[in-house]
Structure formats: C-alpha cells, structure tokens
Design a protein around this motif. Structure first.
Motif, PDB file in Angstrom:
ATOM      1  N   ASP A  66      -1.503   4.934   3.352  1.00 47.71           N
ATOM      2  CA  ASP A  66      -2.061   4.521   4.645  1.00 47.71           C
ATOM      3  C   ASP A  66      -1.336   3.286   5.184  1.00 47.71           C
ATOM      4  OD1 ASP A  66      -3.962   6.595   4.699  1.00 47.71           O
ATOM      5  OD2 ASP A  66      -5.309   5.438   3.422  1.00 47.71           O
ATOM      6  N   ALA A  67      -1.007   2.360   4.289  1.00 46.32           N
ATOM      7  CA  ALA A  67      -0.254   1.171   4.711  1.00 46.32           C
ATOM      8  C   ALA A  67       1.109   1.571   5.257  1.00 46.32           C
ATOM      9  CB  ALA A  67      -0.102   0.199   3.545  1.00 46.32           C
ATOM     10  N   GLU A  68       1.731   2.546   4.614  1.00 47.83           N
ATOM     11  CA  GLU A  68       3.069   2.955   5.035  1.00 47.83           C
ATOM     12  C   GLU A  68       3.067   3.805   6.307  1.00 47.83           C
ATOM     13  OE1 GLU A  68       5.235   4.354   1.559  1.00 47.83           O
ATOM     14  OE2 GLU A  68       5.672   2.249   1.027  1.00 47.83           O
ATOM     15  N   LYS A  69       1.904   4.273   6.726  1.00 45.26           N
ATOM     16  CA  LYS A  69       1.808   4.909   8.042  1.00 45.26           C
ATOM     17  C   LYS A  69       2.033   3.866   9.136  1.00 45.26           C
ATOM     18  CE  LYS A  69      -1.342   8.616   6.730  1.00 45.26           C
ATOM     19  NZ  LYS A  69      -2.745   9.083   6.748  1.00 45.26           N
ATOM     20  N   VAL A  70       1.697   2.625   8.826  1.00 44.43           N
ATOM     21  CA  VAL A  70       1.891   1.517   9.762  1.00 44.43           C
ATOM     22  C   VAL A  70       3.253   0.867   9.553  1.00 44.43           C
ATOM     23  CG1 VAL A  70       1.019  -0.740  10.500  1.00 44.43           C
ATOM     24  CG2 VAL A  70      -0.592   1.074   9.881  1.00 44.43           C
ATOM     25  N   LEU A  71       3.611   0.605   8.280  1.00 44.72           N
ATOM     26  CA  LEU A  71       4.801  -0.178   7.965  1.00 44.72           C
ATOM     27  C   LEU A  71       6.085   0.629   7.841  1.00 44.72           C
ATOM     28  CD1 LEU A  71       3.125  -2.387   5.215  1.00 44.72           C
ATOM     29  CD2 LEU A  71       3.754  -3.133   7.520  1.00 44.72           C
ATOM     30  N   GLY A  72       5.971   1.924   7.627  1.00 43.98           N
ATOM     31  CA  GLY A  72       7.154   2.746   7.354  1.00 43.98           C
ATOM     32  C   GLY A  72       7.442   2.757   5.863  1.00 43.98           C
ATOM     33  N   THR A  73       8.597   3.269   5.489  1.00 45.29           N
ATOM     34  CA  THR A  73       8.969   3.338   4.081  1.00 45.29           C
ATOM     35  C   THR A  73       9.629   2.039   3.661  1.00 45.29           C
ATOM     36  OG1 THR A  73       9.307   5.713   4.297  1.00 45.29           O
ATOM     37  CG2 THR A  73      10.266   4.655   2.363  1.00 45.29           C
ATOM     38  N   GLY A  74       9.197   1.520   2.528  1.00 51.01           N
ATOM     39  CA  GLY A  74       9.730   0.251   2.057  1.00 51.01           C
ATOM     40  C   GLY A  74      10.767   0.415   0.973  1.00 51.01           C
ATOM     41  N   SER A  75      11.472  -0.658   0.701  1.00 46.54           N
ATOM     42  CA  SER A  75      12.411  -0.668  -0.422  1.00 46.54           C
ATOM     43  C   SER A  75      11.749  -1.409  -1.580  1.00 46.54           C
ATOM     44  CB  SER A  75      13.726  -1.350  -0.036  1.00 46.54           C
ATOM     45  OG  SER A  75      13.485  -2.665   0.409  1.00 46.54           O
ATOM     46  N   VAL A  76      11.967  -0.899  -2.790  1.00 45.46           N
ATOM     47  CA  VAL A  76      11.306  -1.436  -3.971  1.00 45.46           C
ATOM     48  C   VAL A  76      11.899  -2.777  -4.350  1.00 45.46           C
ATOM     49  CG1 VAL A  76      10.731  -1.000  -6.388  1.00 45.46           C
ATOM     50  CG2 VAL A  76      10.872   0.900  -4.791  1.00 45.46           C
ATOM     51  N   GLY A  77      11.016  -3.733  -4.620  1.00 50.03           N
ATOM     52  CA  GLY A  77      11.437  -5.032  -5.134  1.00 50.03           C
ATOM     53  C   GLY A  77      11.091  -5.074  -6.611  1.00 50.03           C
ATOM     54  N   ILE A  78      10.345  -6.098  -7.016  1.00 50.68           N
ATOM     55  CA  ILE A  78       9.872  -6.112  -8.390  1.00 50.68           C
ATOM     56  C   ILE A  78       8.783  -5.052  -8.526  1.00 50.68           C
ATOM     57  CG2 ILE A  78      10.456  -8.538  -8.749  1.00 50.68           C
ATOM     58  CD1 ILE A  78       7.503  -9.171  -8.379  1.00 50.68           C
ATOM     59  N   THR A  79       8.334  -4.775  -9.714  1.00 52.88           N
ATOM     60  CA  THR A  79       7.396  -3.689  -9.991  1.00 52.88           C
ATOM     61  C   THR A  79       6.248  -3.642  -8.999  1.00 52.88           C
ATOM     62  OG1 THR A  79       7.897  -3.977 -12.322  1.00 52.88           O
ATOM     63  CG2 THR A  79       5.987  -2.635 -11.800  1.00 52.88           C
ATOM     64  N   ASN A  80       6.079  -2.480  -8.380  1.00 55.99           N
ATOM     65  CA  ASN A  80       4.986  -2.200  -7.438  1.00 55.99           C
ATOM     66  C   ASN A  80       4.994  -3.058  -6.176  1.00 55.99           C
ATOM     67  OD1 ASN A  80       3.925  -0.155  -9.092  1.00 55.99           O
ATOM     68  ND2 ASN A  80       2.872  -1.676 -10.335  1.00 55.99           N
ATOM     69  N   SER A  81       6.104  -3.722  -5.893  1.00 60.10           N
ATOM     70  CA  SER A  81       6.220  -4.514  -4.678  1.00 60.10           C
ATOM     71  C   SER A  81       7.252  -3.863  -3.758  1.00 60.10           C
ATOM     72  CB  SER A  81       6.655  -5.938  -5.025  1.00 60.10           C
ATOM     73  OG  SER A  81       6.822  -6.688  -3.846  1.00 60.10           O
ATOM     74  N   TYR A  82       6.890  -3.743  -2.485  1.00 60.78           N
ATOM     75  CA  TYR A  82       7.766  -3.096  -1.517  1.00 60.78           C
ATOM     76  C   TYR A  82       7.983  -4.020  -0.328  1.00 60.78           C
ATOM     77  CZ  TYR A  82       7.055   1.162  -4.167  1.00 60.78           C
ATOM     78  OH  TYR A  82       7.032   2.092  -5.178  1.00 60.78           O
ATOM     79  N   THR A  83       9.224  -4.033   0.156  1.00 61.62           N
ATOM     80  CA  THR A  83       9.573  -4.815   1.341  1.00 61.62           C
ATOM     81  C   THR A  83       9.854  -3.840   2.476  1.00 61.62           C
ATOM     82  OG1 THR A  83      10.491  -6.599   0.016  1.00 61.62           O
ATOM     83  CG2 THR A  83      11.193  -6.487   2.308  1.00 61.62           C
ATOM     84  N   TYR A  84       9.320  -4.171   3.646  1.00 62.54           N
ATOM     85  CA  TYR A  84       9.453  -3.306   4.818  1.00 62.54           C
ATOM     86  C   TYR A  84      10.321  -4.002   5.870  1.00 62.54           C
ATOM     87  CZ  TYR A  84       5.746  -0.950   2.332  1.00 62.54           C
ATOM     88  OH  TYR A  84       5.026  -0.304   1.354  1.00 62.54           O
ATOM     89  N   GLU A  85      10.947  -3.202   6.733  1.00 61.38           N
ATOM     90  CA  GLU A  85      11.879  -3.715   7.742  1.00 61.38           C
ATOM     91  C   GLU A  85      11.268  -4.766   8.648  1.00 61.38           C
ATOM     92  OE1 GLU A  85      13.978  -0.851  10.077  1.00 61.38           O
ATOM     93  OE2 GLU A  85      14.625   0.285   8.322  1.00 61.38           O
ATOM     94  N   SER A  86       9.971  -4.730   8.811  1.00 64.07           N
ATOM     95  CA  SER A  86       9.278  -5.618   9.739  1.00 64.07           C
ATOM     96  C   SER A  86       9.094  -7.040   9.222  1.00 64.07           C
ATOM     97  CB  SER A  86       7.904  -5.023  10.031  1.00 64.07           C
ATOM     98  OG  SER A  86       7.241  -4.764   8.801  1.00 64.07           O
ATOM     99  N   GLY A  87       9.594  -7.333   8.012  1.00 63.00           N
ATOM    100  CA  GLY A  87       9.394  -8.663   7.447  1.00 63.00           C
ATOM    101  C   GLY A  87       8.078  -8.791   6.706  1.00 63.00           C
ATOM    102  N   VAL A  88       7.511  -7.639   6.324  1.00 63.39           N
ATOM    103  CA  VAL A  88       6.269  -7.598   5.558  1.00 63.39           C
ATOM    104  C   VAL A  88       6.588  -7.084   4.160  1.00 63.39           C
ATOM    105  CG1 VAL A  88       3.970  -6.526   5.362  1.00 63.39           C
ATOM    106  CG2 VAL A  88       4.864  -7.164   7.615  1.00 63.39           C
ATOM    107  N   SER A  89       5.990  -7.708   3.144  1.00 60.59           N
ATOM    108  CA  SER A  89       6.067  -7.207   1.774  1.00 60.59           C
ATOM    109  C   SER A  89       4.652  -6.948   1.292  1.00 60.59           C
ATOM    110  CB  SER A  89       6.724  -8.220   0.833  1.00 60.59           C
ATOM    111  OG  SER A  89       8.085  -8.351   1.139  1.00 60.59           O
TER     112      SER A  89
END
Length: 200
Positions: A66-89
């Motif tokens: 549901d979060a990624e419906k808003v943020l898009g697909t993120g790139s994986v950082g450390i375990t279970n952490s994702y960074t999104y193009e919008s400057g949101v992690s």
C-alpha cells in the motif's frame, strides 16, 4: 444572506469537516488533517502525505504494497529498508512501515500530517509540534516522544529506550528531526522505539 442562513451554512460545513475527519480506516482521514494543536499527538501524526495530493498518504503500520502505491518501487538499502525517488525512505518490519524518513530531496513533495517538511526551521517545527515536549539533545537534533499506551506525549529525558524491549519498546513513537548548521531540517523521521533502538 441573513445571519440565520449564514449560521446554518457554517454549522453544516463544520459538521461535514468533522464527519470527514472521522471516516477512513485506522481513524485517519484521507484528506489533509485539520489544524493540530501544538503539544498534542495522535495516530494521525505518524503519517506523511503528498504536498499536492493529500489523499496520497503513507502511515506508520501501513503494508508495504500500500505504501508503494503512493511511493513507487524503492531500491533496497539495509535490511528491510527501501529508498524511494521522492526522497522518502521506509523501514518495514513484518512488511509494515515502522520508520518513515523524509530526506532533503522530499522538500516540496512530502510533508508530515502536521505540515512539517525538510527545509523548515527548527522554530517553525516547534510551532507545529509544540515547545513543551521538544527534546533537544543538541542544536542539531530535536525529538518528540509519544507513549501509545498512556496516549500522551512524554518528556524525552524520561524515556530510556535502551531499558525497554518488545511491546513496551514498540509502544513508544517518535518524531525525530535533524538540522543543518543554519537550523533548517535535513531529516524528519517518524518511527517507533524498536526501529530507533535497533533499526529493525
């Protein structure tokens, strides 16, 4: 327009705002939150929304899909952490958001439900969140601690996250902010005590 007619119109409008604020899942409205009083806190505070579309929200406890419906697909950082193009992690635990970070790049795109965004001065963030419970460990950091069990803000100096574990640790929620040398916010993080303590 007569006074009576104006009063009925005003009362009807206010009633619609109240009803809109009470609708939606988990008690949060899909529209921009009404002005929140400083030195108070609620479940609504643990969310960010798009500046230009307040229906697009990411909240603490939200499922990743549901979060990624808003943020898009993120790139994986450390375990279970994702960074999104919008400057949101976002850090996920059991596939649910437990730490939401606004970085500098999010300015102008995302804000907290209370209206805070990166680039704001510490003074402005204090106007939004309040002075009474602002915990400043240094010029560069300021936090607010909320106890979800007691349903109240608490003094930051009274919170000893290292001494807590399990549910007691997860029951503490924080708004954590970091500032540059000019006193402008470079990070705003909404997270629970476990994420703050262990980044898990």
């Amino acid at each position: 327009m007569g006074f009576k007619r104006f009063y009925i119109l005003l009362t009807s409008t206010l009633l619609l705002f109240v009803l809109a604020g009470c609708s939606g899942s988990s008690g949060a409205s899909n529209s921009k939150a009404a002005k929140m009083e400083p030195d108070t806190f609620s479940e609504q505070d643990m969310a960010i929304y798009k500046v230009d579309n307040s229906k697009e929200r990411v909240s603490y406890g939200m499922h990743r899909k549901d979060a990624e419906k808003v943020l898009g697909t993120g790139s994986v950082g450390i375990t279970n952490s994702y960074t999104y193009e919008s400057g949101v992690s976002v850090l996920y635990r059991d596939d649910k958001a437990v730490a939401i970070t606004l970085k500098r790049e999010s300015q102008g795109t995302y804000r907290t439900a209370r209206g805070a965004e990166t680039g704001m001065t510490k003074a402005k963030i204090k106007e939004l969140y309040g002075e009474k419970y602002a915990f400043e460990s240094s010029e560069k950091y300021m936090e607010y601690y909320y106890d979800t069990e007691a349903k109240q803000l608490v003094e930051g100096s009274a919170i000893k996250l290292n001494s807590l574990s399990g549910e007691a640790l997860r029951a503490k929620q924080l708004v954590s902010t970091a500032y540059d040398a000019e006193g402008n916010a470079i990070l705003i993080i909404l997270l629970d005590g476990q994420a703050a303590n262990t980044f898990k």
